[in-house]
Design a protein around this motif. Structure first.
Motif, mmCIF file in Angstrom:
data_model
loop_
_atom_site.group_PDB
_atom_site.id
_atom_site.type_symbol
_atom_site.label_atom_id
_atom_site.label_comp_id
_atom_site.label_asym_id
_atom_site.label_seq_id
_atom_site.Cartn_x
_atom_site.Cartn_y
_atom_site.Cartn_z
ATOM 1 N N GLU A 41 0.829 -1.187 0.000
ATOM 2 C CA GLU A 41 0.000 0.000 0.000
ATOM 3 C C GLU A 41 0.877 1.256 0.000
ATOM 4 O O GLU A 41 2.085 1.180 0.135
ATOM 5 N N PHE A 42 0.249 2.402 -0.141
ATOM 6 C CA PHE A 42 0.942 3.647 0.177
ATOM 7 C C PHE A 42 1.236 3.663 1.670
ATOM 8 O O PHE A 42 0.480 3.101 2.477
ATOM 9 N N SER A 43 2.328 4.295 2.049
ATOM 10 C CA SER A 43 2.630 4.564 3.454
ATOM 11 C C SER A 43 2.625 6.078 3.627
ATOM 12 O O SER A 43 3.441 6.782 3.010
ATOM 13 N N ILE A 44 1.696 6.570 4.418
ATOM 14 C CA ILE A 44 1.537 8.013 4.609
ATOM 15 C C ILE A 44 1.743 8.311 6.087
ATOM 16 O O ILE A 44 0.981 7.848 6.939
ATOM 17 N N GLY A 45 2.793 9.042 6.398
ATOM 18 C CA GLY A 45 3.136 9.306 7.787
ATOM 19 C C GLY A 45 3.062 10.781 8.121
ATOM 20 O O GLY A 45 3.339 11.646 7.286
ATOM 21 N N ILE A 46 2.685 11.067 9.369
ATOM 22 C CA ILE A 46 2.681 12.427 9.899
ATOM 23 C C ILE A 46 3.550 12.421 11.143
ATOM 24 O O ILE A 46 3.247 11.711 12.116
ATOM 25 N N CYS A 47 4.635 13.167 11.111
ATOM 26 C CA CYS A 47 5.527 13.230 12.266
ATOM 27 C C CYS A 47 4.898 14.117 13.333
ATOM 28 O O CYS A 47 4.490 15.250 13.056
ATOM 29 N N VAL A 48 4.815 13.619 14.560
ATOM 30 C CA VAL A 48 4.190 14.379 15.643
ATOM 31 C C VAL A 48 5.178 14.767 16.743
ATOM 32 O O VAL A 48 4.840 15.547 17.625
ATOM 33 N N ARG A 49 6.398 14.231 16.665
ATOM 34 C CA ARG A 49 7.409 14.584 17.658
ATOM 35 C C ARG A 49 8.792 14.253 17.109
ATOM 36 O O ARG A 49 8.985 13.200 16.509
ATOM 37 N N GLY A 50 9.756 15.124 17.339
ATOM 38 C CA GLY A 50 11.119 14.855 16.906
ATOM 39 C C GLY A 50 11.245 14.845 15.399
ATOM 40 O O GLY A 50 10.586 15.617 14.698
ATOM 41 N N ALA A 51 12.086 13.963 14.892
ATOM 42 C CA ALA A 51 12.295 13.856 13.447
ATOM 43 C C ALA A 51 12.823 12.472 13.121
ATOM 44 O O ALA A 51 13.519 11.849 13.932
ATOM 45 N N SER A 52 12.473 11.982 11.944
ATOM 46 C CA SER A 52 12.972 10.688 11.484
ATOM 47 C C SER A 52 13.747 10.880 10.198
ATOM 48 O O SER A 52 13.557 11.860 9.467
ATOM 49 N N CYS A 53 14.613 9.918 9.926
ATOM 50 C CA CYS A 53 15.393 9.914 8.689
ATOM 51 C C CYS A 53 15.015 8.663 7.903
ATOM 52 O O CYS A 53 15.049 7.552 8.448
ATOM 53 N N ILE A 54 14.637 8.847 6.640
ATOM 54 C CA ILE A 54 14.161 7.747 5.808
ATOM 55 C C ILE A 54 15.010 7.669 4.551
ATOM 56 O O ILE A 54 15.140 8.665 3.818
ATOM 57 N N ASP A 55 15.596 6.510 4.290
ATOM 58 C CA ASP A 55 16.288 6.260 3.026
ATOM 59 C C ASP A 55 15.238 5.867 1.992
ATOM 60 O O ASP A 55 14.516 4.881 2.177
ATOM 61 N N TYR A 56 15.173 6.627 0.889
ATOM 62 C CA TYR A 56 14.084 6.435 -0.067
ATOM 63 C C TYR A 56 14.512 6.938 -1.441
ATOM 64 O O TYR A 56 14.999 8.062 -1.572
ATOM 65 N N ARG A 57 14.341 6.102 -2.454
ATOM 66 C CA ARG A 57 14.654 6.452 -3.834
ATOM 67 C C ARG A 57 16.085 7.002 -3.982
ATOM 68 O O ARG A 57 16.322 7.983 -4.687
ATOM 69 N N GLY A 58 17.022 6.361 -3.272
ATOM 70 C CA GLY A 58 18.419 6.724 -3.420
ATOM 71 C C GLY A 58 18.856 7.950 -2.657
ATOM 72 O O GLY A 58 20.009 8.396 -2.779
ATOM 73 N N GLY A 59 17.969 8.520 -1.851
ATOM 74 C CA GLY A 59 18.317 9.703 -1.069
ATOM 75 C C GLY A 59 17.844 9.562 0.359
ATOM 76 O O GLY A 59 17.265 8.539 0.745
ATOM 77 N N ALA A 60 18.092 10.579 1.157
ATOM 78 C CA ALA A 60 17.700 10.570 2.565
ATOM 79 C C ALA A 60 16.698 11.694 2.813
ATOM 80 O O ALA A 60 16.943 12.850 2.444
ATOM 81 N N LEU A 61 15.554 11.346 3.422
ATOM 82 C CA LEU A 61 14.531 12.318 3.784
ATOM 83 C C LEU A 61 14.580 12.554 5.286
ATOM 84 O O LEU A 61 14.612 11.599 6.064
ATOM 85 N N THR A 62 14.580 13.796 5.708
ATOM 86 C CA THR A 62 14.444 14.126 7.126
ATOM 87 C C THR A 62 13.045 14.657 7.336
ATOM 88 O O THR A 62 12.679 15.713 6.803
ATOM 89 N N VAL A 63 12.254 13.911 8.104
ATOM 90 C CA VAL A 63 10.841 14.226 8.292
ATOM 91 C C VAL A 63 10.673 14.844 9.666
ATOM 92 O O VAL A 63 10.775 14.163 10.688
ATOM 93 N N GLY A 64 10.425 16.144 9.700
ATOM 94 C CA GLY A 64 10.290 16.852 10.961
ATOM 95 C C GLY A 64 8.846 16.958 11.415
ATOM 96 O O GLY A 64 7.909 16.608 10.691
ATOM 97 N N GLU A 65 8.661 17.463 12.625
ATOM 98 C CA GLU A 65 7.339 17.566 13.229
ATOM 99 C C GLU A 65 6.402 18.392 12.339
ATOM 100 O O GLU A 65 6.750 19.482 11.888
#
Length: 275
Positions: A41-65
């Motif tokens: 399925e699609f994965s749809i996330g909403i960051c609610v605290r802190g930040a995560s780092c996701i390796d995706y499509r050859g790059g790195a995403l930093t997902v903040g609050e």
């Protein structure tokens, strides 16, 4: 998944035939790294605290609050804390839940990291409330609508026309069905099929005409019916089931929204006036 303390909670909510159930995840991790994996399925996330780092499509995403991240089906990705504790809420919808209201099939999100505070807040609120009380009609009214908004606002797909011919007639027909079957209401998917519409068209017609989504109209109608039963001396715990609320807590939530008091407080005040 690799080590690290944290908490996860899964909820599954039905969205009416022929949809698959939609999984909702609430997660918090102090330190944790997901192994590379994919989702059907699609994965749809909403960051609610802190930040995560996701390796995706050859790059790195930093997902903040407050950010929304949309990962496409079949795309390999990982996930870990960018620093310290992070928490997020995620939905895992099948692609067809994002195609209603757009043209051209499964939407493509060129940029997986989205800044849309209004939509992020709406997704977070819906996720929170439906994780604790997964009312089927409420879930089906809120989540597909928000997922359509996500695709219309942020994917490369073009939006379909908003105008629904005969919206007033459609809305009144849906209203009457919900009122007649308030303890076991039909799904929006079934109502849409009966009327020869897509679910998005049905929701658009109802919202345009009634000024609110179907679940909100039905909840307020249930409150009105519950007041009459409480006036007649009914107990809140009994009345909740008689008008179709999931339980007394569900009825209490809507009484507070509509009347500003709990059912018990309302019943007591009515009885005091009779003395």
């Amino acid at each position: 998944m690799n080590g690290g303390r944290g908490e996860t909670h899964w909820t599954r909510t039905a969205l009416g035939r022929p949809d698959r159930p939609l999984d909702l995840l609430t997660a918090r991790f102090d330190s944790h790294r997901y192994a590379p994996h994919t989702h059907e399925e699609f994965s749809i996330g909403i960051c609610v605290r802190g930040a995560s780092c996701i390796d995706y499509r050859g790059g790195a995403l930093t997902v903040g609050e407050g950010s929304i991240v949309v990962l496409a089906p079949g795309e390999v990705h990982t996930g870990e804390s960018a620093f310290g504790t992070y928490a997020y809420r995620a939905l895992y919808p099948v692609p067809t839940l994002l195609t209603d209201g757009i043209l051209g099939g499964t939407p493509h999100f060129r940029d997986p990291l989205l800044h849309d505070p209004e939509l992020a807040a709406a997704l977070r609120t819906a996720h929170t409330e439906l994780s604790t009380c997964p009312d089927p009609l409420e879930a089906e009214s809120r989540l597909p609508w928000l997922l359509t908004a996500l695709a219309r606002r942020h994917s490369t797909s073009r939006a379909s026309a908003d105008r629904v011919p005969g919206a007033d007639t459609i809305a009144l027909a849906v209203r009457d069905r919900l009122a007649d079957e308030l303890t076991a209401p039909p799904s929006l998917a079934d109502l849409a099929t009966d009327l020869g519409l897509s679910r998005y068209q049905l929701l658009r017609a109802f919202r345009t005409t009634m000024g609110m989504p179907p679940y909100a109209w039905l909840a307020q109608y249930r409150v009105s019916r519950a007041r009459a039963l409480l006036d007649a001396g009914g107990r809140p715990a009994d009345v909740a089931g008689q008008v179709g609320f999931a339980d007394q807590a569900h009825m209490t939530r809507w009484f507070r929204r509509v009347l500003g008091v709990t059912p018990a407080a309302y019943r007591n005040s009515v009885q005091d006036l009779r003395r």
